[in-house]
Design a protein around this motif. Structure first.
Motif, PDB file in Angstrom:
ATOM      1  N   LEU A  43     -46.137  13.617 -24.595  1.00 55.07           N
ATOM      2  CA  LEU A  43     -47.379  14.504 -24.841  1.00 55.07           C
ATOM      3  C   LEU A  43     -47.197  15.779 -24.267  1.00 55.07           C
ATOM      4  O   LEU A  43     -46.327  15.944 -23.535  1.00 55.07           O
ATOM      5  CB  LEU A  43     -48.297  13.556 -23.807  1.00 55.07           C
ATOM      6  CG  LEU A  43     -48.642  12.219 -24.182  1.00 55.07           C
ATOM      7  CD1 LEU A  43     -49.685  11.529 -22.837  1.00 55.07           C
ATOM      8  CD2 LEU A  43     -49.503  12.097 -25.416  1.00 55.07           C
ATOM      9  N   ASP A  44     -47.838  16.643 -24.698  1.00 53.53           N
ATOM     10  CA  ASP A  44     -47.903  17.994 -24.375  1.00 53.53           C
ATOM     11  C   ASP A  44     -49.154  18.343 -23.435  1.00 53.53           C
ATOM     12  O   ASP A  44     -49.949  17.770 -23.089  1.00 53.53           O
ATOM     13  CB  ASP A  44     -47.616  19.100 -25.418  1.00 53.53           C
ATOM     14  CG  ASP A  44     -48.647  19.075 -26.314  1.00 53.53           C
ATOM     15  OD1 ASP A  44     -49.868  18.703 -25.825  1.00 53.53           O
ATOM     16  OD2 ASP A  44     -48.527  19.416 -27.481  1.00 53.53           O
ATOM     17  N   GLY A  45     -48.983  19.583 -22.988  1.00 45.21           N
ATOM     18  CA  GLY A  45     -50.125  20.013 -21.992  1.00 45.21           C
ATOM     19  C   GLY A  45     -51.469  20.089 -22.635  1.00 45.21           C
ATOM     20  O   GLY A  45     -52.485  19.810 -21.893  1.00 45.21           O
ATOM     21  N   GLY A  46     -51.640  20.032 -24.039  1.00 43.85           N
ATOM     22  CA  GLY A  46     -52.864  20.176 -24.598  1.00 43.85           C
ATOM     23  C   GLY A  46     -53.655  18.883 -24.523  1.00 43.85           C
ATOM     24  O   GLY A  46     -54.654  18.516 -25.065  1.00 43.85           O
ATOM     25  N   LEU A  58     -50.260  15.193 -15.841  1.00 44.84           N
ATOM     26  CA  LEU A  58     -49.478  14.580 -16.847  1.00 44.84           C
ATOM     27  C   LEU A  58     -47.986  14.810 -16.718  1.00 44.84           C
ATOM     28  O   LEU A  58     -47.689  16.029 -16.231  1.00 44.84           O
ATOM     29  CB  LEU A  58     -49.637  15.275 -18.233  1.00 44.84           C
ATOM     30  CG  LEU A  58     -48.861  15.045 -19.419  1.00 44.84           C
ATOM     31  CD1 LEU A  58     -48.880  13.425 -19.663  1.00 44.84           C
ATOM     32  CD2 LEU A  58     -49.323  15.819 -20.704  1.00 44.84           C
ATOM     33  N   LEU A  59     -46.986  14.189 -16.681  1.00 41.52           N
ATOM     34  CA  LEU A  59     -45.619  14.089 -16.228  1.00 41.52           C
ATOM     35  C   LEU A  59     -44.740  13.809 -17.401  1.00 41.52           C
ATOM     36  O   LEU A  59     -45.458  12.737 -18.140  1.00 41.52           O
ATOM     37  CB  LEU A  59     -45.268  13.249 -14.923  1.00 41.52           C
ATOM     38  CG  LEU A  59     -46.219  13.557 -13.498  1.00 41.52           C
ATOM     39  CD1 LEU A  59     -45.801  12.434 -12.620  1.00 41.52           C
ATOM     40  CD2 LEU A  59     -45.862  14.893 -13.138  1.00 41.52           C
ATOM     41  N   ARG A  60     -43.690  14.348 -17.423  1.00 39.75           N
ATOM     42  CA  ARG A  60     -42.669  13.955 -18.524  1.00 39.75           C
ATOM     43  C   ARG A  60     -41.942  12.909 -17.945  1.00 39.75           C
ATOM     44  O   ARG A  60     -40.988  12.448 -18.769  1.00 39.75           O
ATOM     45  CB  ARG A  60     -41.957  15.089 -19.116  1.00 39.75           C
ATOM     46  CG  ARG A  60     -42.923  16.350 -19.680  1.00 39.75           C
ATOM     47  CD  ARG A  60     -42.526  17.571 -20.066  1.00 39.75           C
ATOM     48  NE  ARG A  60     -41.572  17.211 -21.532  1.00 39.75           N
ATOM     49  CZ  ARG A  60     -42.287  17.011 -22.653  1.00 39.75           C
ATOM     50  NH1 ARG A  60     -43.546  17.323 -22.831  1.00 39.75           N
ATOM     51  NH2 ARG A  60     -41.564  16.793 -23.440  1.00 39.75           N
ATOM     52  N   ASP A  61     -41.865  12.626 -16.729  1.00 40.97           N
ATOM     53  CA  ASP A  61     -40.628  11.670 -16.178  1.00 40.97           C
ATOM     54  C   ASP A  61     -41.537  11.264 -14.947  1.00 40.97           C
ATOM     55  O   ASP A  61     -42.525  11.547 -14.359  1.00 40.97           O
ATOM     56  CB  ASP A  61     -39.654  12.561 -15.754  1.00 40.97           C
ATOM     57  CG  ASP A  61     -38.559  11.751 -15.250  1.00 40.97           C
ATOM     58  OD1 ASP A  61     -37.733  11.183 -16.280  1.00 40.97           O
ATOM     59  OD2 ASP A  61     -38.121  11.466 -13.935  1.00 40.97           O
TER      60      ASP A  61
END
Lengths: 337, 337, 337, 337
Positions: free
Chosen positions: D39-42, D51-54
């Motif tokens: 997912l991205d910030g949008g 929202l985290l990437r990890d």
């Protein structure tokens, strides 16, 4: 007008009475003899019917056209052979005999003499199963077939002791139904599990609860489950899962009433037992036999189908006894060629 | 992103709680006020919601967009008028008012001010009735409509005493459902029979069991039967008999289990009462209201439909009282023009 | 052994053929005559049956015991009177006659002569309706009864023209079914609406779609809806809403197969028409007649019940014509005393 | 008032979205993190959710109470271990890991740390299967269990390639359902047949159509049939044949409408796929997890049950590959002690 066909019924138990009633309702038939050593002269038979204690005298009557065999199982083979050799068409309750050799002998005789040989696989005449078969055109290639075939009430122990075993007595109908629905198909593998909940049945020894699986080389898998005692009513349902849909034949119920209370909605139970469920089918099978004689359509079940059903019963029995998957084609394939 | 709509709920009884839960589940809404004079400060409300004892202060809040009215019936009309005059969109439980004049006043106000006015006829949002309506394209012109609309459990006597009567309290939903399914149609004749089995209901005086018939000039005949006490579960079914077929919406059941014993086959009962049956519909009606506000679709039930339902209730009541067929168009037609 | 009863059938149309088959299947009966002026000598009748063009010669045969009347409606009354006066038991298709005077005359004759007079209200012998009646012990006092009675296919215009009207031809069965289920009850009020969608039926003039409501002084409300053309199959269902529950008798289907595709689950349609639905009931009604003769049970429907059904048909017709509620007890009560 | 539980969801695919919605609807929960590298910030997340990437940063947050794992299968085991080691309660989609060793490791960790470990076997929360389980008290000892578990629509090939195989991906739910219904029971023998109709599935290699049979030493025989493509709708039904009756859980339908035409009676299809069928169950499983944390009920599926399901999947796979009956207790029994 066509000449009436003269009939003899051998064995006037429950099945025999069904056939008696079917023959009487057909304008094209005349019942001439009933053979049953257990009946005495006081038995009430329709006017014009002679009661015999032995089949032989009837077979010598040149007016007799057809014999319906509804004796105990162990007498089928001899009666069939005698009747065919006397030049009479034969309708018989299953089985033709105890071995595949006997089955072949019966069909070879009928074939040689050009006589009709019909089997009492009455489920083939059930409106529900006929409609199920017709539904296959809508749903495409069948991938999984599930059949529940559960008896009610439990037969007497005396009957069970002479019935052969649950595979040749009950499941033989289901193995025939497979062929009725899907045609003649030789399975690749047969697996089966079973149990005897009733100690009397265990002591025979036989089983009262069985699940059989058949795998075919085109991918089809068939599962048949059976029980001697479905206390909620006679239970014979089939489900076809196929490429484009699914179809099911459900049980018939005693009536269509549904009673709604705070407990829920109660429908009438399934038909109590096979005489109720197959009442119309029993009449139709005799009509089909008569029609077959009149139109030279000499079998309702072919020699190969009859033999295949018998061998599948052998294989399923073996699968339970050995707790192993039976390689059907390797073990039984040669008997079918 | 669209601005969130700020809501006020007036009346936090059973219906009010449904609406509270619906509003909270919608990302596009924010609940700002709950108005209920019977609640005290100890009531647990979601974070950020103010409890008021009177609607007035909320109406003066320029941030407030919409008011949901779920008070006792006798306060509906005043609350609707107050909210509309304050420039707020209104969603209200039925009825708008006690007379057709009050109904007209509400719609006239909303119309003049360009505000949404939605009625809590939740059955219009039921998936089953929506599917039933869609089925009409398959079956053609409806000739006979039969609707069973039976309540469970019986409401409290306190409620019944202030409910108006069974025609304006219960059957009003059914008269609306007629219009949902068939559109706006003025009946030619109305006939009705009723009875009070419950002496307390008889004493009100009101009825607990009613059958209403409506005849339309194109031949359509509608029959609605209702009862305050369907002890076997909430029972709302509709059957459409039409030129090319018939369609029915059946009750939902608590679950899909069927238990077969020698007594028969028992299915789970219908949903116990309206909160279970219309759970999804209650959520959807508020979502539709919000969607309507956002898209300038200002009514879910038109002024004419609302008025017609009310007048049919009047006529059905009259038909029972006079034991006569009511000539609807002659008696009520002028009020609809 | 009991002496066989000798039968004569008058009128060998569709109903006549049913009765012929029923009589032949009963060991206790012998069919001696068939009377039908439209048949010629080439007609195939069972062995031993004489074909007559007129009933008179048969009635003079002292061996003849019973007459089954299945002629066109307009000849019923004369045939019934002739047969009773000749001392023969009578089974007749409805109606006994065109007026309540004729109905009384028939019952008075049978009563005076001690002869059986049975009506072909075959629905009383339907297993489903018998089970529905039995369910009343479970659900308690019936408060609302709803009956759908829709024909398929539409009868021929020739038949409809001489059928009387939809009230006396079709609904008369439903008015009898009310009494079968609930006993002899005189309604307080009768209301009815109807329409003719078929211009040929309108021109007769008759109706093809009717809803009748009956209100009784104990609170019971009955609603019967009927149509000449239920294109989806013969549709005869009854629902009893009662104090402690609800029960329903549903249609029978052609078979039990259900086909599931992405479109949904398709079950076989209801029985096509009355011969399929009431096949067993037709056989049973003749058996009941024979049993009645043998056991001196001289009616299956009492004089009062027969008369009440006829008068309700009159009242329902009047209710449609006048578009008014008919005060049944005031208008028709005296005829019933 | 209880403190709110702070949640993190790992993986926001279809299952992740269900869980997000469930967590938001619970007053006792607060969603703090969503972890998804894709997912991205949008991405639109509810207010207040990071929202985290990890997963790591979330695990170091001492405020975080629980982690819901809905990533692709291959990451489950690592995520579960990381979360447990960080002291967080875990709810995870199945499977815990690829091997029985990994399964044991997860449960051992949770046990040692006193943390909750819940599995997303949502069928345990289905109202229909709960009612089916309850029905066993009415029907007595189960003798034959038949389960149909057929998927719709066919999952993507990309998914199927990483799914393990049909035994561990699909049938694992059915093997768990056996234990839900009947308790922890170790089978004696396992037999299975399968086929790949879809050439892409055959190429994986995997199967799309399977029948598995399990035999237990008390006589019980279970048959499970599955398919990746039930084109007529999501099909999950179970039938219990028992000593004193039979019970069945049927599919849910999209709505209750039945349309009757001359073709037959058409009901709405079964729910399209699992999100529709198990909508309520998905909500309930998270609620049960939260309730479990609050009440120190740390598992919804025990270590032994989880392990047994996994080993049955192994055995069924082996049975197909070897075309033999697997002696389960001999081969797998030691892993269960």
């Amino acid at each position: 007008m066509t000449k009436k066909l003269n009939f003899c019924i051998v064995g006037l138990g429950r099945a025999g009475h069904f056939h008696l009633s079917s023959i009487q309702s057909l304008d094209s038939c005349s019942l001439k003899y009933v053979v049953d050593p257990a009946l005495d002269g006081g038995t009430s038979l329709p006017a014009g019917v002679s009661l015999l204690r032995d089949l032989k005298p009837a077979l010598t009557d040149p007016e007799l056209d057809a014999v319906v065999i509804a004796t105990p199982t162990q007498f089928h083979f001899q009666n069939i052979c005698d009747a065919l050799k006397a030049g009479k068409h034969v309708f018989t309750e299953k089985p033709l005999g105890k071995t595949s050799e006997e089955i072949k002998t019966c069909f070879d005789l009928a074939e040689k003499l050009g006589l009709a040989l019909y089997l009492g696989f009455q489920r083939r005449y059930d409106e529900n199963f006929k409609a199920l078969k017709a539904s296959i055109t809508k749903i495409g290639q069948v991938r999984t077939l599930k059949m529940s075939s559960r008896d009610n009430p439990k037969p007497s122990l005396d009957y069970l002791k002479i019935s052969g075993n649950i595979f040749h007595d009950m499941l033989i109908h289901d193995f025939d139904m497979l062929q009725f629905l899907l045609g003649y198909k030789i399975p690749e593998s047969v697996s089966a599990f079973g149990h005897a909940y009733d100690p009397d049945i265990e002591a025979i020894p036989d089983l009262d609860t069985v699940v059989v699986n058949l795998k075919y080389d085109d991918g089809l898998i068939c599962t048949i489950d059976t029980s001697r005692t479905a206390v909620y009513g006679y239970d014979q349902r089939i489900e076809l899962f196929a490429e484009k849909g699914m179809s099911m034949a459900e049980n018939q119920r005693e009536n269509t009433v549904e009673v709604h209370t705070s407990e829920g909605s109660l429908k009438a139970p399934a038909n109590y037992s096979f005489p109720q469920r197959y009442k119309a089918a029993y009449a139709e099978e005799i009509a089909d036999f008569v029609n077959g004689i009149q139109n030279n359509r000499l079998y309702n079940v072919s020699r190969d189908q009859c033999l295949l059903g018998h061998l599948i019963a052998d294989a399923a029995h073996e699968a339970v006894v050995t707790n192993a998957v039976v390689d059907f084609q390797k073990k039984y394939g040669k008997e079918l060629s």
